[in-house]
Write an enzyme that holds these catalytic residues in place. Structure first.
Site, PDB file in Angstrom:
ATOM      1  N   LYS A 117       0.860  -1.187   0.000  1.00  0.00           N
ATOM      2  CA  LYS A 117       0.000   0.000   0.000  1.00  0.00           C
ATOM      3  C   LYS A 117       0.895   1.236   0.000  1.00  0.00           C
ATOM      4  O   LYS A 117       1.736   1.380   0.883  1.00  0.00           O
ATOM      5  CB  LYS A 117      -0.886  -0.048   1.255  1.00  0.00           C
ATOM      6  CG  LYS A 117      -1.919   1.052   1.364  1.00  0.00           C
ATOM      7  CD  LYS A 117      -2.908   0.726   2.477  1.00  0.00           C
ATOM      8  CE  LYS A 117      -3.829   1.892   2.770  1.00  0.00           C
ATOM      9  NZ  LYS A 117      -4.788   1.573   3.838  1.00  0.00           N
ATOM     10  N   ASP A 256     -16.686  -0.434  -0.323  1.00  0.00           N
ATOM     11  CA  ASP A 256     -15.366  -0.883  -0.783  1.00  0.00           C
ATOM     12  C   ASP A 256     -14.473  -1.223   0.399  1.00  0.00           C
ATOM     13  O   ASP A 256     -13.424  -1.839   0.227  1.00  0.00           O
ATOM     14  CB  ASP A 256     -14.692   0.182  -1.657  1.00  0.00           C
ATOM     15  CG  ASP A 256     -14.665   1.546  -0.986  1.00  0.00           C
ATOM     16  OD1 ASP A 256     -15.744   2.056  -0.657  1.00  0.00           O
ATOM     17  OD2 ASP A 256     -13.565   2.079  -0.763  1.00  0.00           O
TER      18      ASP A 256
HETATM   19  P1  AMP Z   1      -9.883   4.687   1.068  1.00  0.00           P
HETATM   20  O1  AMP Z   1     -10.486   5.964   1.527  1.00  0.00           O
HETATM   21  O2  AMP Z   1      -8.513   4.424   1.611  1.00  0.00           O
HETATM   22  O3  AMP Z   1     -10.798   3.525   1.204  1.00  0.00           O
HETATM   23  O4  AMP Z   1      -9.622   4.896  -0.491  1.00  0.00           O
HETATM   24  C1  AMP Z   1     -10.654   5.147  -1.411  1.00  0.00           C
HETATM   25  C2  AMP Z   1     -10.118   5.090  -2.812  1.00  0.00           C
HETATM   26  O5  AMP Z   1      -9.171   6.136  -3.040  1.00  0.00           O
HETATM   27  C3  AMP Z   1      -9.424   3.802  -3.183  1.00  0.00           C
HETATM   28  O6  AMP Z   1      -9.717   3.524  -4.524  1.00  0.00           O
HETATM   29  C4  AMP Z   1      -7.977   4.141  -2.985  1.00  0.00           C
HETATM   30  O7  AMP Z   1      -7.132   3.314  -3.745  1.00  0.00           O
HETATM   31  C5  AMP Z   1      -7.942   5.574  -3.485  1.00  0.00           C
HETATM   32  N1  AMP Z   1      -6.841   6.361  -2.927  1.00  0.00           N
HETATM   33  C6  AMP Z   1      -6.666   6.766  -1.639  1.00  0.00           C
HETATM   34  N2  AMP Z   1      -5.535   7.475  -1.512  1.00  0.00           N
HETATM   35  C7  AMP Z   1      -4.951   7.539  -2.732  1.00  0.00           C
HETATM   36  C8  AMP Z   1      -3.762   8.142  -3.263  1.00  0.00           C
HETATM   37  N3  AMP Z   1      -2.928   8.818  -2.489  1.00  0.00           N
HETATM   38  N4  AMP Z   1      -3.514   7.975  -4.570  1.00  0.00           N
HETATM   39  C9  AMP Z   1      -4.344   7.300  -5.371  1.00  0.00           C
HETATM   40  N5  AMP Z   1      -5.480   6.721  -4.936  1.00  0.00           N
HETATM   41  C10 AMP Z   1      -5.790   6.835  -3.646  1.00  0.00           C
HETATM   42 MG    MG Z   2     -10.616   1.639   0.868  1.00  0.00          MG
END
Ligand code: AMP
Ligand code: MG
Length: 491
Positions: A117, A256
């Protein structure tokens, strides 16, 4: 592709079953190499469980793999595609900053996803930089490992590596990569993605895969997809009950972030509750309190309804019949949840057998805790150790009445007071990762590269039911503050 590299006896042994799903489910891609990887934290015990040699992982070659600079032999990196309802709104997502290296097959024959990650941009990154900052990755490490030690199904953390590259958020931060270990990364959102962007054959391929991997018994059932739906619902009911029993607030229960295997996944703005209040919210982005502590069971059930919708074509050819079947299964969530929760609460109160008034007894305690802003964890600890004085328990006649009823309840059972206490000790943690303790450890590590505070915290959190003298100082709730504690998404 980066050069395959096998450091001497690290023990990587990959299979890539997810990569055998239809192409729609992933994009093959190598991690983006980083400047100068350095190991910040390594989970020796987890490495051992996975059949990995911790010393080999610590070496330069081993660290290069954990940073995404080298690909271990047998790995086949890919970004997973998925969708999700985020705060109720449906969108296409996918691994925007993570890559699945493959599935490590342990010496015992178990299969675990190994995911990096913070490994760089992917076709699913949208506007993001694909990177992660050190603080949030260390935070995920601490809390996921604490959850595991509490006996709650969760993804695990094998390592955190700093990249030697800055990441830019509101300020410039230290970049890092977390190695996440999971039963799998199949999410409710993976099924939603298949249902929306794939065919019913794709949904079926994904369901068959998930069943084979996580619910092998359902494969033999006559109505097997319905059995699959039921088992996923049961596992979530058990998981959410465990969260409620320890006061864990996930903070961002989007579809998700709900794993089909029933593990806690995606430690972003999560935190543990101090004083008991069902309305507790820590996340800065959860302004409506959608994911407040007391809402978690309802949100889980809502998310599972989205899962059932994705499965509809597999449940029955006749859509109306499929909907009816799905609704029946979803409506059972509350019953499963309540059973798990109540049996956990009985254990927390030292109660062995069921009596019909038990639920009332528990609810009255919670309502007194709420009214008196009593610390959730420490109230149960005080009850366990019979300490009625001190500030953990409310000092009022209402509480004294409740206490007398509880004592009378315990007297009605055959089990000795030693057995009762042992039951309570094994269900009421001496320590939880208190926000102020986690912050203190993160500050020392991130600001001063001092990991001793974190190592000590991790040690204390590794045995939460030990009730050792060293744990006492970690049980202290934070000093009252006028500003409520806020958590930010793990970016
Ligand atoms: P999360 O809030 O961690 O569940 O992430 C939601 C979505 O945003 C997922 O598709 C992650 O892969 C994407 N995401 C979160 N942070 C980043 C980042 N820094 N760069 C690219 N995608 C991100
Ligand atoms: Mg997520």
């Amino acid at each position: 592709m980066a050069e395959n590299y096998a450091p001497a006896n690290a023990g990587w042994k990959f299979d890539n079953s997810y990569a055998r799903l239809p192409d729609l489910f992933f994009t093959r891609l190598d991690p983006n190499p980083v400047n100068s990887p350095e190991l910040a934290l390594l989970n020796d015990r987890l490495a051992e469980t996975l059949g990995l040699n911790a010393e080999a992982l610590r070496s330069r070659e081993g660290t290069a793999i954990l940073a995404g600079n080298e690909i271990p032999e047998g790995a086949s990196p890919l970004a997973q595609a998925y969708a999700g309802h985020q705060f109720g709104h449906f969108t296409m997502l996918g691994d925007g900053r993570a890559l699945l290296l493959g599935e490590q097959i342990t010496p015992g024959g178990e299969r675990f996803d190994i995911q990096l990650k913070g490994s760089g941009r992917t076709p699913y990154s949208r506007g993001g930089d694909g990177r992660a900052a050190l603080g949030p990755m260390l935070r995920e490490y601490i809390i996921s490992e604490a959850m595991h030690a509490l006996g709650i199904p969760t993804t695990r953390s094998l390592a955190v590596v700093t990249t030697g590259e800055p990441v830019y958020r509101e300020t410039e931060l230290t970049g890092a990569v977390l190695t996440r270990v999971a039963a799998s990364h199949l999410r409710v959102g993976t099924f939603q993605y298949a249902a929306n962007w794939g065919s019913s054959q794709d949904v079926q391929a994904l369901a068959d895969y998930a069943m084979e991997r996580h619910f092998p018994d359902t494969v033999k059932e006559t109505d097997r997809y319905l059995a699959f739906l039921r088992e996923v619902i049961k596992r979530q009911a058990s998981l959410i009950a465990r969260w409620q029993l320890v006061g864990f607030i996930h903070g961002v229960m989007n579809t998700d972030n709900m794993a089909i295997a029933g593990e806690t996944i995606d430690y972003g703005p999560c935190a543990f509750m101090n004083s008991y209040d069902p309305a507790t919210v820590f996340s800065s982005i959860d302004r409506q309190g959608r994911y407040a502590f007391g809402n978690q069971p309802y949100i889980a059930s809502w998310n599972l309804a989205r899962f059932a919708e994705a499965l509809l074509p597999l449940l029955d050819e006749d859509q109306e019949k499929a909907i009816k079947k799905a609704e029946e299964e979803i409506s059972a969530f509350g019953k499963y949840y309540r059973e798990h929760w109540l049996s956990g609460m009985r254990a927390k109160l030292g109660i062995f057998q069921e009596e019909s008034e038990d639920e009332e007894l528990v609810k009255e305690l919670l309502s007194l805790m709420h009214k008196h802003e009593a610390d959730y964890t420490n109230t149960f600890l005080a009850l366990t150790f019979g300490t009625t004085e001190g500030n953990a328990l409310p000092d009022c006649s209402e509480f004294a009445d409740w206490y007398a009823r509880w004592q009378a309840r315990l007297k009605r059972q055959q089990e000795s007071s030693e057995k009762t206490m042992a039951l309570m000790k094994s269900h009421n943690p001496a320590v939880i990762p208190r926000n102020h303790r986690v912050e203190e450890a993160l500050e020392a590590a991130v600001e001063h590269e001092d990991y001793t505070v974190m190592e000590k915290l991790l040690k204390v959190l590794a045995n939460p039911y030990e009730h050792s003298p060293e744990q006492a100082e970690y049980a202290e709730p934070p000093a009252p503050s006028k500003v409520p504690y806020r958590t930010y998404c793990g970016t």
